[in-house]
Write a protein that holds these residues in place. Sequence first.
Motif, mmCIF file in Angstrom:
data_model
loop_
_atom_site.group_PDB
_atom_site.id
_atom_site.type_symbol
_atom_site.label_atom_id
_atom_site.label_comp_id
_atom_site.label_asym_id
_atom_site.label_seq_id
_atom_site.Cartn_x
_atom_site.Cartn_y
_atom_site.Cartn_z
ATOM 1 N N ARG A 1 14.026 103.532 85.814
ATOM 2 C CA ARG A 1 14.996 104.615 85.967
ATOM 3 C C ARG A 1 16.447 104.132 85.875
ATOM 4 O O ARG A 1 17.231 104.325 86.790
ATOM 5 C CB ARG A 1 14.776 105.359 87.281
ATOM 6 N N ARG B 1 22.711 103.246 89.246
ATOM 7 C CA ARG B 1 21.747 102.180 89.576
ATOM 8 C C ARG B 1 22.183 100.844 88.963
ATOM 9 O O ARG B 1 22.042 99.788 89.584
ATOM 10 C CB ARG B 1 20.345 102.571 89.090
ATOM 11 N N ASN C 1 19.925 104.839 96.385
ATOM 12 C CA ASN C 1 18.819 104.144 95.722
ATOM 13 C C ASN C 1 18.310 103.048 96.654
ATOM 14 O O ASN C 1 18.765 101.894 96.601
ATOM 15 C CB ASN C 1 19.283 103.563 94.385
ATOM 16 N N ARG C 2 17.366 103.417 97.509
ATOM 17 C CA ARG C 2 16.876 102.501 98.544
ATOM 18 C C ARG C 2 16.309 101.218 97.954
ATOM 19 O O ARG C 2 16.467 100.135 98.526
ATOM 20 C CB ARG C 2 15.790 103.186 99.379
ATOM 21 N N ASP C 3 15.640 101.340 96.801
ATOM 22 C CA ASP C 3 14.998 100.166 96.208
ATOM 23 C C ASP C 3 16.011 99.134 95.729
ATOM 24 O O ASP C 3 15.652 97.971 95.499
ATOM 25 C CB ASP C 3 14.095 100.585 95.050
#
Length: 307
Positions: A159, A164, A240-242
């Motif tokens: 994504r 990001r 965006n936790r990841d």
Amino acid sequence: KDNPALLTTTNLILQNRIKKCEIEPRKDIATTFTKRGVGRKRMFELTEHSKFQAGDDIPTRFPPPRRIQSKAIYNTSMNTLSLYAFVSGSIYPPDDINQVRGQRKAGGLAIFFPQMLGRDNDFDFDSAMNMSFGMPMPQNEGGSKPQNGLILVGFPFLRPSRNRCDMYACHGALKVVLQLLKQAATKQNMKGTKVDVKIYTDSSYAWKLLKNSTQLEKWGSLASEEDFVYDGDGPATMVNRDLLFPLTKTMHRLVTNEVTNRHGDKVVVGDVRINFFHSGDYYDSHNYMHALNLKAKTVAKWQFNKG
């Protein structure tokens, strides 16, 4: 007639300008309607080295901010070590409302350490780059130039988006800092050394999430991502936790000296302080970061063409 944009303003300002014509009849309308030179002033003027063509190559044809390039990495008299990085992210193809959603995209990152440019130093920057990223854009394809402190690398996660990519660019700079401090620890005793790390991003999204170093360190102290509950500025759905949580873990490792070498032995990397800034806080950043973002777009297109 010559400048109709003077009429494009709020009703209140327009009314005030009309009143000025009545109060000062000797002045013509063009003079009266000209906006006043008050309000927020520039803190700094652009210097000569900020004037460049958009296609100029950062490491060889575009001098970086001189105040940072000339700043010593080591200051032995004060027992300090300073590292600065500028980062930017981009995607390809660019967002377009006329294109169908779901089209495949690729992301790219540009990370630049100005202090490495044109200087013999004690760091193996090429090694730090390769230890931090799996496959940087090759130099023979117009990509990374570690000898000049420039790293270009594709976005390695799912994504890709501008936000990001910008977030991971900040983490990427931290990963390089980690490797550089490991190298420093093999050559000198870093205990008691004050390490100052400043990372500049051109992303308001990333800056808003990363500007509070105390909060980042608190999140990084958590055992796992399952324990991470976002309680910062803005809605949690936009985070965006990841990407954010791994960044805080790397930061926590550096700040608390939870660093090990490849043999598993603990490494002391100094008294580390890390801060993230918006590039707008730097006196000469607008044109400079524009050039760096062009590099990020180049590597995003390279990543896209790789399939």
